[in-house]
Design a protein around this motif. Structure first.
Motif, PDB file in Angstrom:
ATOM      1  N   ALA A   1       0.945  -1.185  -0.074  1.00 38.32           N
ATOM      2  CA  ALA A   1       0.143  -0.041  -0.167  1.00 38.32           C
ATOM      3  C   ALA A   1       0.722   1.154   0.046  1.00 38.32           C
ATOM      4  CB  ALA A   1      -0.808   0.015   1.340  1.00 38.32           C
TER       5      ALA A   1
ATOM      6  N   GLY B   1       3.743   3.714  -2.556  1.00 41.51           N
ATOM      7  CA  GLY B   1       3.566   4.395  -3.733  1.00 41.51           C
ATOM      8  C   GLY B   1       3.387   3.642  -4.899  1.00 41.51           C
ATOM      9  N   ALA B   2       4.038   2.793  -5.041  1.00 39.30           N
ATOM     10  CA  ALA B   2       3.878   1.947  -6.164  1.00 39.30           C
ATOM     11  C   ALA B   2       2.269   1.394  -6.322  1.00 39.30           C
ATOM     12  CB  ALA B   2       4.765   0.895  -6.505  1.00 39.30           C
TER      13      ALA B   2
ATOM     14  N   ASN C   1      -1.678  -5.262   3.477  1.00 39.04           N
ATOM     15  CA  ASN C   1      -0.380  -4.713   3.679  1.00 39.04           C
ATOM     16  C   ASN C   1       0.100  -4.921   4.989  1.00 39.04           C
ATOM     17  OD1 ASN C   1       1.691  -2.908   2.775  1.00 39.04           O
ATOM     18  ND2 ASN C   1       0.528  -1.497   4.008  1.00 39.04           N
ATOM     19  N   ARG C   2       1.590  -4.633   5.209  1.00 40.90           N
ATOM     20  CA  ARG C   2       1.982  -4.869   6.596  1.00 40.90           C
ATOM     21  C   ARG C   2       1.261  -3.909   7.640  1.00 40.90           C
ATOM     22  NH1 ARG C   2       8.173  -3.545   7.784  1.00 40.90           N
ATOM     23  NH2 ARG C   2       7.396  -1.491   6.806  1.00 40.90           N
ATOM     24  N   THR C   3       1.033  -2.655   7.162  1.00 37.05           N
ATOM     25  CA  THR C   3       0.562  -1.575   7.962  1.00 37.05           C
ATOM     26  C   THR C   3      -1.100  -1.835   7.493  1.00 37.05           C
ATOM     27  OG1 THR C   3       2.775  -0.579   7.977  1.00 37.05           O
ATOM     28  CG2 THR C   3       0.714   0.681   8.656  1.00 37.05           C
TER      29      THR C   3
ATOM     30  N   LYS D   1      -2.634   1.815   6.210  1.00 34.38           N
ATOM     31  CA  LYS D   1      -2.558   2.122   5.174  1.00 34.38           C
ATOM     32  C   LYS D   1      -3.287   1.383   3.996  1.00 34.38           C
ATOM     33  CE  LYS D   1       1.809   3.067   3.708  1.00 34.38           C
ATOM     34  NZ  LYS D   1       3.382   2.693   3.730  1.00 34.38           N
TER      35      LYS D   1
ATOM     36  N   MET E   1      13.489  -7.639  -2.837  1.00 29.41           N
ATOM     37  CA  MET E   1      14.615  -7.048  -3.441  1.00 29.41           C
ATOM     38  C   MET E   1      15.897  -7.497  -2.795  1.00 29.41           C
ATOM     39  SD  MET E   1      13.528  -3.322  -3.699  1.00 29.41           S
ATOM     40  CE  MET E   1      14.536  -2.392  -5.244  1.00 29.41           C
TER      41      MET E   1
ATOM     42  N   VAL F   1       6.347  -6.185  -9.066  1.00 29.35           N
ATOM     43  CA  VAL F   1       6.780  -4.795  -9.630  1.00 29.35           C
ATOM     44  C   VAL F   1       8.069  -4.759  -9.551  1.00 29.35           C
ATOM     45  CG1 VAL F   1       4.867  -3.509  -8.908  1.00 29.35           C
ATOM     46  CG2 VAL F   1       6.645  -3.890  -7.378  1.00 29.35           C
TER      47      VAL F   1
HETATM   48  N1  LIG Z   1       8.697  -1.989 -12.473  1.00 21.33           N
HETATM   49  C1  LIG Z   1       8.649  -0.866 -12.055  1.00 21.33           C
HETATM   50  O1  LIG Z   1       8.775  -0.019 -13.057  1.00 21.33           O
HETATM   51  C2  LIG Z   1       8.889   0.012 -10.838  1.00 21.33           C
HETATM   52  C3  LIG Z   1       8.047   1.326 -10.630  1.00 21.33           C
HETATM   53  C4  LIG Z   1       7.922   1.773  -9.314  1.00 21.33           C
HETATM   54  C5  LIG Z   1       8.300   1.015  -8.332  1.00 21.33           C
HETATM   55  N2  LIG Z   1       8.873  -0.213  -8.586  1.00 21.33           N
HETATM   56  C6  LIG Z   1       9.405  -0.982  -7.041  1.00 21.33           C
HETATM   57  O2  LIG Z   1       8.030  -0.975  -6.382  1.00 21.33           O
HETATM   58  C7  LIG Z   1       8.721  -1.438  -5.049  1.00 21.33           C
HETATM   59  C8  LIG Z   1       7.868  -0.596  -4.163  1.00 21.33           C
HETATM   60  O3  LIG Z   1       8.100   0.851  -4.094  1.00 21.33           O
HETATM   61  P1  LIG Z   1       7.241   1.907  -3.343  1.00 21.33           P
HETATM   62  O4  LIG Z   1       7.823   3.217  -4.223  1.00 21.33           O
HETATM   63  O5  LIG Z   1       5.712   1.568  -3.621  1.00 21.33           O
HETATM   64  O6  LIG Z   1       7.966   1.951  -2.055  1.00 21.33           O
HETATM   65  P2  LIG Z   1       7.094   2.258  -0.611  1.00 21.33           P
HETATM   66  O7  LIG Z   1       6.244   3.331  -0.870  1.00 21.33           O
HETATM   67  O8  LIG Z   1       8.295   2.563   0.307  1.00 21.33           O
HETATM   68  O9  LIG Z   1       6.188   1.230  -0.243  1.00 21.33           O
HETATM   69  C9  LIG Z   1       6.989  -0.150   0.369  1.00 21.33           C
HETATM   70  C10 LIG Z   1       5.977  -1.240   0.432  1.00 21.33           C
HETATM   71  O10 LIG Z   1       6.434  -2.355   0.905  1.00 21.33           O
HETATM   72  C11 LIG Z   1       6.026  -2.814   2.121  1.00 21.33           C
HETATM   73  N3  LIG Z   1       7.124  -3.315   3.022  1.00 21.33           N
HETATM   74  C12 LIG Z   1       8.367  -2.715   3.066  1.00 21.33           C
HETATM   75  N4  LIG Z   1       9.138  -3.642   3.936  1.00 21.33           N
HETATM   76  C13 LIG Z   1       8.505  -4.539   4.433  1.00 21.33           C
HETATM   77  C14 LIG Z   1       8.665  -5.639   5.337  1.00 21.33           C
HETATM   78  N5  LIG Z   1       9.833  -5.535   5.976  1.00 21.33           N
HETATM   79  N6  LIG Z   1       7.467  -6.265   5.560  1.00 21.33           N
HETATM   80  C15 LIG Z   1       6.278  -6.018   5.067  1.00 21.33           C
HETATM   81  N7  LIG Z   1       6.120  -5.054   4.037  1.00 21.33           N
HETATM   82  C16 LIG Z   1       7.102  -4.529   3.817  1.00 21.33           C
HETATM   83  C17 LIG Z   1       5.326  -1.420   2.911  1.00 21.33           C
HETATM   84  O11 LIG Z   1       4.599  -1.824   3.865  1.00 21.33           O
HETATM   85  P3  LIG Z   1       4.177  -0.795   4.954  1.00 21.33           P
HETATM   86  O12 LIG Z   1       3.092   0.056   4.514  1.00 21.33           O
HETATM   87  O13 LIG Z   1       3.571  -1.627   6.151  1.00 21.33           O
HETATM   88  O14 LIG Z   1       5.603  -0.095   5.219  1.00 21.33           O
HETATM   89  C18 LIG Z   1       4.907  -0.729   1.467  1.00 21.33           C
HETATM   90  O15 LIG Z   1       3.640  -1.375   1.383  1.00 21.33           O
HETATM   91  C19 LIG Z   1      10.097  -1.163  -4.917  1.00 21.33           C
HETATM   92  O16 LIG Z   1      10.594  -2.301  -5.110  1.00 21.33           O
HETATM   93  C20 LIG Z   1      10.157  -0.460  -6.195  1.00 21.33           C
HETATM   94  O17 LIG Z   1      11.683  -0.656  -6.949  1.00 21.33           O
HETATM   95  C21 LIG Z   1       8.996  -0.762  -9.486  1.00 21.33           C
END
Ligand SMILES: NC(=O)c1ccc[n+]([C@@H]2O[C@H](COP(=O)([O-])OP(=O)(O)OC[C@H]3O[C@@H](n4cnc5c(N)ncnc54)[C@H](OP(=O)(O)O)[C@@H]3O)[C@@H](O)[C@H]2O)c1
Length: 267
Positions: A138, A140-141, A161-163, A166, A204, A226
């Protein structure tokens, strides 16, 4: 590949803002796209710290040969407030990943994460309309994906989602914008869905937990990701081992390149 020596005073300039910047892959992909189109444009990476963002954007606004700005982590949310106008997608998501600069310096922010993901799925023959989709994440992506699934006619969307708060907040926003899509939150079990998406950053790094209960994955579910690197995340490996079709994170970026270039008026 065209030589950088072909850059001239007539070349349209685009930039990508990031911090850190060394890992970004968009410049290579965007410059290859410009070359393939024979379009006289270039993309240059700019390393910008969050505290300098407003000043950099104010300066970019005044650069008359600048066509557009691609925006990535950690600037996607903060830069939305620095634009003069937002597209509906950017307003819904509350984040911008591309900006078009008009001749008078006006900046319009757009958001193509979700559109890129859906276009990437389609490029591999997978449709969203009428499907039940389970999404972990939940952030940004995930927000971009959630609105795009609903916009493109998903029948049902379950967000885990973990949180949990959100996930609840995102589901409420999607429901308000697209009441026809049955959007709710759920636990980690993806049973009963057609498409299962990891939109978290889990996978990742070595040793990351799995984003959902993979023991519940079974054909004919499609498992989609993603994350671009590694190409096969533990989630996708688990899904493939259970006989599910898989879809990696690279098509999302590939599909976005053409969408971003077109939005900037460069290609
Ligand atoms: N392929 C593409 O073109 C593309 C484009 C954009 C992004 N991406 C990828 O999308 C991914 C997410 O990016 P974002 O911008 O959305 O990041 P973000 O806003 O930081 O969100 C991270 C998400 O992952 C969860 N998360 C992180 N660590 C966790 C853990 N230890 N246990 C459980 N849940 C966890 C978070 O949960 P909480 O809400 O609970 O913290 C949140 O839902 C990244 O890997 C990025 O590289 C790919």
């Amino acid at each position: 590949m065209q030589s950088r020596a072909s850059i001239s005073g007539r070349t349209a300039i685009t930039v990508i803002l990031a911090h850190p910047v060394a890992h970004v892959r968009t410049p290579q992909a965007m410059n290859a796209h410009f070359d393939a189109l024979g379009f006289d444009a270039v993309m240059v990476p700019l390393h910008v710290l969050p505290e300098d963002l407003a000043q950099v954007v104010a300066a970019l606004r005044r650069m008359r040969n600048l066509s557009g700005i691609v925006v990535t982590v950690p600037h996607k949310e903060a830069i939305a407030a620095l634009c003069d106008e937002l597209t509906e997608e950017a307003r819904q998501v509350g984040a911008v990943n591309v900006i078009r600069r008009d001749a008078d310096g006006r900046l319009t922010g757009g958001q193509f994460d979700g559109e890129g993901f859906v276009a990437g799925l389609r490029s591999a023959g997978h449709e969203v309309a009428g499907r039940a989709i389970f999404m972990a994440g939940a952030g940004g992506a995930a927000a971009g994906l959630a609105f795009a699934f609903a916009r493109h006619g998903a029948r049902r969307l379950t967000i885990h989602n973990r949180t949990a708060a959100k996930a609840e907040a995102l589901a409420a926003r999607v429901r308000a914008a697209y009441p026809a899509c049955d959007t709710r939150t759920g636990g980690p079990d993806p049973s009963g869905h057609d498409v299962v998406v990891n939109a978290t950053s889990l996978g990742m790094k070595d040793g990351d937990a799995l984003p959902l209960d993979v023991t519940r994955l079974a054909p004919p579910m499609l498992a989609a990701e993603v994350i671009m690197a590694p190409e096969v995340t533990p989630f996708l490996a688990e899904a493939a081992q259970r006989g599910c079709a898989t879809h990696g994170g690279k098509p999302m970026l590939a599909a976005q390149i053409a969408l971003l270039a077109r939005f900037m008026g460069a290609g």
